[in-house]
Design an enzyme around this catalytic site. Sequence first.
Site, PDB file in Angstrom:
ATOM      1  CG  HIS A  78       0.647  15.685   4.079  1.00 20.88           C
ATOM      2  ND1 HIS A  78       0.745  16.003   2.742  1.00 20.88           N
ATOM      3  CD2 HIS A  78      -0.125  14.577   4.149  1.00 20.88           C
ATOM      4  CE1 HIS A  78       0.051  15.136   2.039  1.00 20.88           C
ATOM      5  NE2 HIS A  78      -0.484  14.253   2.863  1.00 20.88           N
TER       6      HIS A  78
ATOM      7  CB  CYS B 224      -2.661  -5.287   2.856  1.00 13.18           C
ATOM      8  SG  CYS B 224      -1.841  -5.220   1.248  1.00 13.18           S
TER       9      CYS B 224
ATOM     10  CB  SER C 202      -1.035   0.043   1.112  1.00 18.95           C
ATOM     11  OG  SER C 202      -2.005   1.021   0.777  1.00 18.95           O
TER      12      SER C 202
END
Length: 125
Positions: free
Chosen positions: A74, A89, A69
């Site tokens: 930020h 996952c 994934s």
Amino acid sequence: MNEVVHAACGRHLLLDAHGIAPERLSDAAGIEEVLRGAAAAAGATALFAHFHAFGVGQGVTGVLLLMESHISIHTWPEHGYAALDIFMCGHARPERAAEHLLAALAPTSHALRDVARGLDTVSGQ
């Protein structure tokens, strides 16, 4: 009534980290290195990275795409703050990625939420 609960498809860790040295939060290359280290610590496979620095002394936004994934960040150097998402996952261990990120960024405080993603509960009679 029968209820079937399917296993989660993945885990999504939401990490808010406060009190980080501003210079750590404005260095796009350094942040990419930290995220790649976090992926490796979790046993995940990096596929592609893109990071953008907004200017000298300003924040960075970036994502490391994983076979499992992603990890995204930020940053707000002016607040000593970073918002991170760790979604994985398979056999990857996102908690190990979070541990690596905390050690590398050295925040004075943090909050971590762990969300199971893809749970599906089917009820019937």
